[in-house]
Design a protein around this motif. Structure first.
Motif, short mmCIF file in Angstrom:
data_model
loop_
_atom_site.label_atom_id
_atom_site.label_comp_id
_atom_site.label_asym_id
_atom_site.label_seq_id
_atom_site.Cartn_x
_atom_site.Cartn_y
_atom_site.Cartn_z
N ARG A 29 41.01 -4.49 27.23
CA ARG A 29 41.44 -4.17 25.87
C ARG A 29 41.99 -5.41 25.16
N ASP A 36 40.67 1.79 22.14
CA ASP A 36 40.30 2.87 23.04
C ASP A 36 41.46 3.85 23.21
N VAL A 41 36.36 4.14 26.99
CA VAL A 41 35.80 2.88 27.49
C VAL A 41 36.11 2.72 28.97
#
Length: 61
Positions: A29, A36, A41
């Motif tokens: 991330r 997300d 994800v």
């Protein structure tokens, strides 16, 4: 004539795959900047890792 691969090469590749998966799941991330909030994800990463294991085992024997 097929050359045999050293046994350690499979262990190294497995270690690299696991390390890459953990790094992506933990720091993806921040590194890639994806948003997300629902965790989809990370679910996709986990599924692709598991499917890769299954495909590798089927191809191996």
């Amino acid at each position: 004539m097929v050359k045999a691969r050293p046994a350690w090469s499979e262990g190294v590749m497995a270690f690299l795959a696991i390390a890459l998966f953990v790094a992506l799941a933990a720091f993806g991330r921040e590194y890639f900047g994806w948003s997300d909030p629902s965790g989809q994800v990370q679910i996709a990463l986990i599924c692709s890792f598991i499917f890769g294991i299954i495909a590798g085992l089927k191809a191996k024997g």
